[in-house]
Motif scaffolding. Structure first.
Motif, PDB file in Angstrom:
ATOM      1  N   GLY A   1      -3.114   6.884  -7.847  1.00 29.09           N
ATOM      2  CA  GLY A   1      -2.444   5.616  -8.101  1.00 29.09           C
ATOM      3  C   GLY A   1      -1.532   5.665  -9.307  1.00 29.09           C
ATOM      4  N   PHE A   2      -1.991   6.301 -10.368  1.00 31.89           N
ATOM      5  CA  PHE A   2      -1.210   6.352 -11.607  1.00 31.89           C
ATOM      6  C   PHE A   2       0.022   7.232 -11.466  1.00 31.89           C
ATOM      7  CE2 PHE A   2      -0.282   8.265 -15.782  1.00 31.89           C
ATOM      8  CZ  PHE A   2      -0.055   7.112 -16.526  1.00 31.89           C
ATOM      9  N   GLU A   3      -0.127   8.369 -10.800  1.00 31.68           N
ATOM     10  CA  GLU A   3       0.981   9.323 -10.748  1.00 31.68           C
ATOM     11  C   GLU A   3       1.940   9.098  -9.593  1.00 31.68           C
ATOM     12  OE1 GLU A   3      -0.809  13.207  -8.517  1.00 31.68           O
ATOM     13  OE2 GLU A   3      -1.655  12.764 -10.501  1.00 31.68           O
ATOM     14  N   SER A   4       1.446   8.503  -8.492  1.00 28.78           N
ATOM     15  CA  SER A   4       2.332   8.337  -7.337  1.00 28.78           C
ATOM     16  C   SER A   4       2.255   6.950  -6.709  1.00 28.78           C
ATOM     17  CB  SER A   4       2.011   9.391  -6.278  1.00 28.78           C
ATOM     18  OG  SER A   4       0.661   9.275  -5.848  1.00 28.78           O
ATOM     19  N   ALA A   5       1.580   6.013  -7.374  1.00 31.88           N
ATOM     20  CA  ALA A   5       1.475   4.623  -6.904  1.00 31.88           C
ATOM     21  C   ALA A   5       0.871   4.518  -5.506  1.00 31.88           C
ATOM     22  CB  ALA A   5       2.841   3.951  -6.943  1.00 31.88           C
ATOM     23  N   ASN A   6      -0.029   5.442  -5.180  1.00 30.32           N
ATOM     24  CA  ASN A   6      -0.733   5.380  -3.901  1.00 30.32           C
ATOM     25  C   ASN A   6      -2.031   4.616  -4.105  1.00 30.32           C
ATOM     26  OD1 ASN A   6      -2.020   5.708  -1.475  1.00 30.32           O
ATOM     27  ND2 ASN A   6      -1.893   7.942  -1.428  1.00 30.32           N
ATOM     28  N   TYR A   7      -2.018   3.349  -3.763  1.00 35.04           N
ATOM     29  CA  TYR A   7      -3.182   2.496  -3.995  1.00 35.04           C
ATOM     30  C   TYR A   7      -4.014   2.289  -2.730  1.00 35.04           C
ATOM     31  CZ  TYR A   7      -0.377   1.540  -8.126  1.00 35.04           C
ATOM     32  OH  TYR A   7       0.371   1.687  -9.269  1.00 35.04           O
ATOM     33  N   LYS A   8      -3.602   2.944  -1.654  1.00 39.94           N
ATOM     34  CA  LYS A   8      -4.343   2.845  -0.405  1.00 39.94           C
ATOM     35  C   LYS A   8      -4.582   4.249   0.150  1.00 39.94           C
ATOM     36  CE  LYS A   8      -2.611  -1.761   0.786  1.00 39.94           C
ATOM     37  NZ  LYS A   8      -1.943  -2.600   1.817  1.00 39.94           N
ATOM     38  N   PRO A   9      -5.442   5.018  -0.504  1.00 35.38           N
ATOM     39  CA  PRO A   9      -5.670   6.401  -0.068  1.00 35.38           C
ATOM     40  C   PRO A   9      -6.405   6.477   1.260  1.00 35.38           C
ATOM     41  CG  PRO A   9      -7.248   5.785  -1.753  1.00 35.38           C
ATOM     42  CD  PRO A   9      -6.270   4.653  -1.667  1.00 35.38           C
ATOM     43  N   VAL A  10      -6.083   7.501   2.034  1.00 32.25           N
ATOM     44  CA  VAL A  10      -6.791   7.726   3.294  1.00 32.25           C
ATOM     45  C   VAL A  10      -8.209   8.201   2.997  1.00 32.25           C
ATOM     46  CG1 VAL A  10      -4.677   8.289   4.543  1.00 32.25           C
ATOM     47  CG2 VAL A  10      -6.019  10.121   3.467  1.00 32.25           C
TER      48      VAL A  10
ATOM     49  N   ASN B   1      -7.888  -1.929   1.376  1.00 32.84           N
ATOM     50  CA  ASN B   1      -7.524  -0.659   2.027  1.00 32.84           C
ATOM     51  C   ASN B   1      -7.991  -0.699   3.480  1.00 32.84           C
ATOM     52  OD1 ASN B   1      -6.511   1.944   2.241  1.00 32.84           O
ATOM     53  ND2 ASN B   1      -8.241   2.928   1.220  1.00 32.84           N
ATOM     54  N   GLY B   2      -7.737  -1.839   4.111  1.00 32.51           N
ATOM     55  CA  GLY B   2      -8.304  -2.125   5.420  1.00 32.51           C
ATOM     56  C   GLY B   2      -7.952  -1.154   6.516  1.00 32.51           C
ATOM     57  N   GLU B   3      -6.703  -0.729   6.574  1.00 34.49           N
ATOM     58  CA  GLU B   3      -6.279   0.170   7.657  1.00 34.49           C
ATOM     59  C   GLU B   3      -7.025   1.496   7.590  1.00 34.49           C
ATOM     60  OE1 GLU B   3      -2.195   2.328   9.360  1.00 34.49           O
ATOM     61  OE2 GLU B   3      -2.059   0.707   7.871  1.00 34.49           O
ATOM     62  N   ASN B   4      -7.122   2.067   6.391  1.00 31.73           N
ATOM     63  CA  ASN B   4      -7.830   3.340   6.236  1.00 31.73           C
ATOM     64  C   ASN B   4      -9.338   3.171   6.398  1.00 31.73           C
ATOM     65  OD1 ASN B   4      -5.546   5.020   5.747  1.00 31.73           O
ATOM     66  ND2 ASN B   4      -5.391   4.141   3.702  1.00 31.73           N
TER      67      ASN B   4
ATOM     68  N   GLN C   1     -10.797   0.981   8.425  1.00 29.87           N
ATOM     69  CA  GLN C   1     -11.044   0.880   9.863  1.00 29.87           C
ATOM     70  C   GLN C   1     -10.930   2.234  10.552  1.00 29.87           C
ATOM     71  OE1 GLN C   1     -12.267  -1.632  11.400  1.00 29.87           O
ATOM     72  NE2 GLN C   1     -12.111  -3.102   9.707  1.00 29.87           N
ATOM     73  N   ALA C   2     -10.019   3.068  10.074  1.00 27.65           N
ATOM     74  CA  ALA C   2      -9.847   4.392  10.673  1.00 27.65           C
ATOM     75  C   ALA C   2     -11.089   5.251  10.475  1.00 27.65           C
ATOM     76  CB  ALA C   2      -8.625   5.082  10.071  1.00 27.65           C
ATOM     77  N   THR C   3     -11.684   5.164   9.304  1.00 27.90           N
ATOM     78  CA  THR C   3     -12.873   5.993   9.070  1.00 27.90           C
ATOM     79  C   THR C   3     -14.087   5.450   9.800  1.00 27.90           C
ATOM     80  OG1 THR C   3     -13.998   7.264   7.356  1.00 27.90           O
ATOM     81  CG2 THR C   3     -13.850   4.917   6.982  1.00 27.90           C
ATOM     82  N   ILE C   4     -14.157   4.130   9.972  1.00 26.06           N
ATOM     83  CA  ILE C   4     -15.256   3.552  10.753  1.00 26.06           C
ATOM     84  C   ILE C   4     -15.171   4.034  12.202  1.00 26.06           C
ATOM     85  CG2 ILE C   4     -16.271   1.404  11.617  1.00 26.06           C
ATOM     86  CD1 ILE C   4     -16.581   2.039   8.562  1.00 26.06           C
ATOM     87  N   ALA C   5     -13.953   4.062  12.727  1.00 31.86           N
ATOM     88  CA  ALA C   5     -13.767   4.528  14.112  1.00 31.86           C
ATOM     89  C   ALA C   5     -14.159   5.991  14.259  1.00 31.86           C
ATOM     90  CB  ALA C   5     -12.306   4.330  14.524  1.00 31.86           C
ATOM     91  N   ARG C   6     -13.972   6.774  13.205  1.00 30.12           N
ATOM     92  CA  ARG C   6     -14.266   8.209  13.260  1.00 30.12           C
ATOM     93  C   ARG C   6     -15.734   8.504  12.945  1.00 30.12           C
ATOM     94  NH1 ARG C   6     -10.598   9.925   9.734  1.00 30.12           N
ATOM     95  NH2 ARG C   6     -12.000   9.695   7.962  1.00 30.12           N
ATOM     96  N   GLN C   7     -16.245   7.940  11.879  1.00 30.58           N
ATOM     97  CA  GLN C   7     -17.595   8.275  11.404  1.00 30.58           C
ATOM     98  C   GLN C   7     -18.686   7.467  12.081  1.00 30.58           C
ATOM     99  OE1 GLN C   7     -19.051   9.350   7.123  1.00 30.58           O
ATOM    100  NE2 GLN C   7     -19.040   7.125   7.197  1.00 30.58           N
ATOM    101  N   GLY C   8     -18.376   6.190  12.378  1.00 33.04           N
ATOM    102  CA  GLY C   8     -19.380   5.305  12.943  1.00 33.04           C
ATOM    103  C   GLY C   8     -19.444   4.027  12.138  1.00 33.04           C
ATOM    104  N   PRO C   9     -20.250   3.073  12.562  1.00 36.39           N
ATOM    105  CA  PRO C   9     -20.320   1.770  11.895  1.00 36.39           C
ATOM    106  C   PRO C   9     -20.664   1.904  10.411  1.00 36.39           C
ATOM    107  CG  PRO C   9     -21.544   1.754  13.959  1.00 36.39           C
ATOM    108  CD  PRO C   9     -21.180   3.178  13.698  1.00 36.39           C
ATOM    109  N   ASP C  10     -20.144   0.976   9.626  1.00 34.03           N
ATOM    110  CA  ASP C  10     -20.439   0.948   8.196  1.00 34.03           C
ATOM    111  C   ASP C  10     -21.817   0.335   7.998  1.00 34.03           C
ATOM    112  OD1 ASP C  10     -20.247   1.082   5.456  1.00 34.03           O
ATOM    113  OD2 ASP C  10     -18.844  -0.602   5.264  1.00 34.03           O
ATOM    114  N   GLU C  11     -22.825   1.120   8.352  1.00 31.57           N
ATOM    115  CA  GLU C  11     -24.211   0.657   8.314  1.00 31.57           C
ATOM    116  C   GLU C  11     -25.092   1.677   7.614  1.00 31.57           C
ATOM    117  OE1 GLU C  11     -25.193   0.058  12.401  1.00 31.57           O
ATOM    118  OE2 GLU C  11     -23.893  -1.715  12.635  1.00 31.57           O
TER     119      GLU C  11
END
Length: 508
Positions: free
Chosen positions: A149-158, A483-486, A488-498
């Motif tokens: 975030g500090f060096e490249s303003a990426n506040y929504k990391p994958v 960081n909703g989009e990322n 949701q992507a990991t939930i679809a890949r890994q499984g429910p956030d449980e």
């Protein structure tokens, strides 16, 4: 008309000159005098070490059945209370803005300079230590784009897949260890773990590699073997002098300079030192105390006390653990065991990160699998028990266990080499459970991987898991919003956030 033009021209010129004057001071006015545009790497490295070791997990002490509480809120780790699920957000919320962000700054400052190769290696190793703690609790997490975030303003990391995270972490440890050059500069006194001893940093790197390699035995046994052998060949911690620990804590002054585990335990429950006024109702759990008593373990008196007549009593017969099924303060609360103020509650004691005991037990498993020929599984197992008892001397005179006590215990707890692979694994990792305490996060990881010790889950009313020991922590709710989009992507890949969703290395 000419007079008016001249008048307005002079006015505009005056305003412009004024704006230039304001502009000259604007940068200074808007600069934080207490911040540095170019942080000193040594200072930030020290802070990263303190923060990375300071995020302690008292709740996992309950999960691994060392401690418990009659209080539903404080007892989340032992009772898995649904309404307290947000307690599992803490590590994620703390790690990224603190130690991970800090160590990324250090790496950015010392990269590209051959003379600073040791500083870079230490930073890379510590970065992996910090990330391994996060991914081992949550599974897929921001990794490749984290701390940018500090060096490249990426506040929504994958969120990277855990399998990919492990591959890179092992590569980083290998490269960092290989790059160490004892003739080059080091962090010196800014290094709270080894005070600049690069030979020990190399052993720390390979020991961390062994830890991560053995973590993969269910997910990819061939890869686990490859990396375990590489770690062992590189040289892991095998003597007490090489234990990775944060030293230099003090018993007074600012909290950041105190042992974080002792501080957390004192503040939550034991600062009254009377056995009865524990604010969060904490005590040692009966499962742990009963095991130590049944096996006549000399660590019992080192770890545990009962307050009798206002005095701390370490007598074995007096020790008694509390049940995790309690939902209100029992009338005999004062009679239950709690941590010894003369050892584990010492604010100036070291904080153990990776020990001779842990590597010895991992080597015992490696030998059992045929991956290690430097010592037998039995010898490494014995070394693990011995080292785990010796290390308590680091906590003061009250932690000293004699050689005679150690040998007597080993005599009655030798590894049954005639037993099955499963029975020997159970012995190794039951001793791991006792010997690696109070590192409950590492025990939690080995429990999920091996199934040992064979703990009976607590099916407490209102729990979040249907009476099962959870397998992971929940992502913070803020991730869904920011960081909703990322997410949701990991939930679809890994499984429910449980709590019961299994991460990559924990698949059945």
């Amino acid at each position: 008309m000419k007079k008016n033009f001249r008048k307005y021209s002079i006015l505009i010129l005056t305003v412009c000159m004024g704006l230039q004057a304001c502009d000259k001071g604007f940068e200074e006015m808007n600069t934080n005098p207490n911040a540095s545009a170019t942080p000193t790497p040594a200072f930030v490295f020290t802070k990263a070490l303190l923060d990375g070791s300071g995020d302690v997990l008292n709740l996992l002490q309950g999960t691994m059945q060392y401690t418990t509480s009659y209080n539903d809120v404080a007892g989340f780790g032992a009772k898995y209370i649904l309404s307290q699920s947000q307690q599992s957000w803490t590590v994620f919320n703390n790690a990224y803005p603190k130690e991970i962000n800090e160590i990324q700054q250090v790496i950015g400052q010392v990269s590209g300079s051959p003379d600073q190769v040791n500083l870079l290696s230490c930073a890379r190793i510590w970065r992996i230590y910090c990330f391994s703690r996060v991914t081992d609790l949550y599974g897929d997490v921001p990794y490749s784009q984290a701390g940018k975030g500090f060096e490249s303003a990426n506040y929504k990391p994958v969120y990277d897949p855990q399998q990919a995270i492990y591959a890179d972490m092992l590569k980083e440890l290998d490269e960092a260890a290989a790059a160490i050059d004892p003739t080059k500069a080091n962090f010196g006194a800014a290094d709270l773990i080894y005070n600049g001893d690069m030979a020990k940093w190399k052993k720390f790197s390979y020991s961390l590699m062994l830890r991560l390699a053995m973590r993969m035995t269910k997910a990819d046994i061939a890869l686990a073997e490859t990396w375990a052998k590489k770690a062992i060949a590189g040289g892991v911690i095998t003597v007490d002098a090489d234990v990775a620990k944060v030293s230099g804590y003090v018993s007074a002054g600012q909290d950041i300079n105190k042992n974080p585990l002792a501080l957390a335990m004192l503040n939550s429950d034991y600062i009254g030192a009377n056995g009865s006024s524990n604010p969060e109702g904490g005590k040692f759990q009966d499962v742990f105390i009963n095991y130590l008593k049944t096996n006549k373990d000399p660590r019992l008196g080192v770890l545990s006390v009962v307050w009798v007549g206002g005095k701390a009593d370490t007598t074995a017969a007096t020790q008694k653990g509390m049940s995790s099924s309690l939902s209100s303060k029992p009338a005999n609360f004062v009679t239950y065991s709690e941590p010894n103020p003369a050892t584990i509650l010492q604010l100036n004691s070291p904080y153990l990160l990776l020990t001779n005991a842990e590597t010895s037990f991992l080597l015992a498993e490696a030998a059992l699998r045929g991956w290690y020929s430097g010592a037998s599984a039995s010898a490494s197992y014995v070394n693990g028990i011995s080292a785990s008892m010796r290390q308590w001397s680091l906590f003061g005179a009250g932690g000293t266990i004699s050689d005679n006590q150690i040998q007597t215990y080993i005599k009655y707890h030798s590894l049954n080499t005639a037993g099955t692979f499963a029975s020997q694994m159970e012995q190794i990792y039951t001793q791991f459970w006792v010997g690696v305490y109070p590192n409950s996060q590492e025990v939690f990881a080995s429990y999920r991987r091996t199934g040992y010790p064979a703990l009976v889950p607590n099916n407490y009313v209102g729990n979040a898991t249907g009476g099962k020991i959870f397998r992971r922590f929940l992502y913070p709710a803020t991730e869904q919003n920011l960081n909703g989009e990322n997410y949701q992507a990991t939930i679809a890949r890994q499984g429910p956030d449980e709590f019961l969703t299994r991460m990559w290395w924990d698949r059945p």
